[in-house]
Write a protein that holds these residues in place. Structure first.
Motif, mmCIF file in Angstrom:
data_model
loop_
_atom_site.group_PDB
_atom_site.id
_atom_site.type_symbol
_atom_site.label_atom_id
_atom_site.label_comp_id
_atom_site.label_asym_id
_atom_site.label_seq_id
_atom_site.Cartn_x
_atom_site.Cartn_y
_atom_site.Cartn_z
ATOM 1 N N ASP A 40 31.898 -4.559 15.423
ATOM 2 C CA ASP A 40 30.615 -5.270 15.446
ATOM 3 C C ASP A 40 29.852 -4.928 16.734
ATOM 4 O OD1 ASP A 40 29.115 -7.792 14.152
ATOM 5 O OD2 ASP A 40 29.048 -7.946 16.330
ATOM 6 N N GLY A 42 26.630 -6.115 17.374
ATOM 7 C CA GLY A 42 25.519 -7.058 17.529
ATOM 8 C C GLY A 42 24.202 -6.475 17.056
ATOM 9 N N SER A 43 23.125 -6.780 17.800
ATOM 10 C CA SER A 43 21.779 -6.384 17.387
ATOM 11 C C SER A 43 21.586 -4.865 17.448
ATOM 12 C CB SER A 43 20.752 -7.062 18.298
ATOM 13 O OG SER A 43 21.037 -6.713 19.640
ATOM 14 N N LYS A 44 22.427 -4.180 18.147
ATOM 15 C CA LYS A 44 22.267 -2.733 18.332
ATOM 16 C C LYS A 44 22.856 -1.949 17.154
ATOM 17 C CE LYS A 44 20.661 0.382 21.058
ATOM 18 N NZ LYS A 44 19.222 0.557 20.930
ATOM 19 N N LYS A 76 35.526 -9.409 18.614
ATOM 20 C CA LYS A 76 34.549 -10.423 18.199
ATOM 21 C C LYS A 76 35.113 -11.840 18.399
ATOM 22 C CE LYS A 76 31.091 -11.120 14.628
ATOM 23 N NZ LYS A 76 31.111 -12.587 14.663
ATOM 24 N N LYS A 79 34.996 -12.733 21.986
ATOM 25 C CA LYS A 79 33.622 -12.998 22.418
ATOM 26 C C LYS A 79 33.174 -14.374 21.927
ATOM 27 C CE LYS A 79 31.494 -9.065 21.093
ATOM 28 N NZ LYS A 79 30.497 -7.959 21.007
ATOM 29 N N ASP A 80 33.539 -14.706 20.693
ATOM 30 C CA ASP A 80 33.184 -16.027 20.157
ATOM 31 C C ASP A 80 33.804 -17.143 21.001
ATOM 32 O OD1 ASP A 80 31.698 -14.878 18.169
ATOM 33 O OD2 ASP A 80 33.210 -15.102 16.588
ATOM 34 N N LYS A 86 29.672 -10.581 26.138
ATOM 35 C CA LYS A 86 29.010 -9.585 25.312
ATOM 36 C C LYS A 86 28.942 -8.274 26.090
ATOM 37 C CE LYS A 86 26.071 -12.667 22.672
ATOM 38 N NZ LYS A 86 24.713 -12.991 22.238
ATOM 39 N N HIS A 118 26.244 3.460 18.589
ATOM 40 C CA HIS A 118 25.691 2.421 17.711
ATOM 41 C C HIS A 118 24.956 2.993 16.517
ATOM 42 C CE1 HIS A 118 26.519 -1.202 20.061
ATOM 43 N NE2 HIS A 118 26.321 -0.467 21.130
#
Ligand code: HEC
Ligand code: HEC
Ligand code: HEC
Length: 120
Positions: A40, A42-44, A76, A79-80, A86, A118
């Motif tokens: 994962d 993220g936004s990238k 992940k 990180k959660d 992050k 990414h």
């Protein structure tokens, strides 16, 4: 008699423990994980991570797995739980090595630009 019997039991236990140890070792040797793993990003966008290339090149699993366990989505999950920040693995494991190899003038060093990892 009694003594012989307890010795026998001890011997049995030793054999049993050795069998378990060997089974555990075989299991460890076999589960080296996927050749490619989608991490994962993220936004990238996702990172299609070539796991096997790294295992073959680096040999030592702990270069990465000292920071996160040998399980899918372990980064992940950490990180959660805020046990990893992050981009911490990205910066402190992945990019750190790729940049160092490049700086040392090694011919193969892996991507340093965002899109090298990414969204591919
Ligand atoms: C260059 C970094 C790196 C090295 C070296 C590395 N791994 Fe991994 N490994 C990862 C990443 C990244 C993941 C995915 C974690 C996630 O999904 O959050 C992973 C996941 C795994 C998984 C679970 C995923 C699956 O497909 O089952 C296993 C098992 C695993 N690694 C075993 C190993 C073993 C054994 C070694 C050493 C021979 C090793 N790894 C070396 C980075 C590495
Ligand atoms: C060498 C591979 C690699 C490169 C190059 C790379 N990333 Fe990443 N990136 C990752 C990995 C692996 C993760 C997931 C693990 C983590 O968050 O540390 C990640 C995670 C991220 C996240 C999500 C963080 C979150 O938890 O929401 C963002 C945003 C991000 N990267 C941006 C960037 C940007 C911007 C660049 C370029 C300056 C970049 N990355 C370059 C491997 C890379
Ligand atoms: C200790 C050094 C080291 C670490 C740590 C490391 N890499 Fe690499 N990486 C390399 C080297 C060396 C190559 C070049 C391998 C080759 O070309 O055969 C590479 C290549 C790559 C490539 C390109 C593979 C290709 O087919 O061209 C990607 C993508 C990549 N790394 C992502 C990551 C990510 C994501 C992480 C962190 C989870 C990571 N790397 C951690 C050394 C490292």
């Amino acid at each position: 008699m009694k003594r012989a019997k307890s010795l026998f039991i001890v011997a049995l236990l030793v054999v049993f423990a050795a069998a378990i140890a060997i089974a555990a070792e075989n299991k460890g040797a076999k589960n080296s994980g996927g050749e490619k793993i989608t991490v994962d990003g993220g936004s990238k966008g996702v990172v299609n991570f070539p796991h096997k290339i790294h295992q073959d090149e680096l040999k030592d699993c702990n270069i990465c797995h000292a920071k996160f366990p040998q399980e899918l989505e372990s980064i992940k999950k950490l990180k959660d739980k805020k046990e990893l920040k992050k981009m911490q693995v990205m910066n402190e494991v992945c990019l750190k090595c790729h940049k160092a190899y490049k700086a040392e003038g090694k011919p193969k060093y892996g991507p340093i630009n965002c899109n090298g990892c990414h969204g591919k």
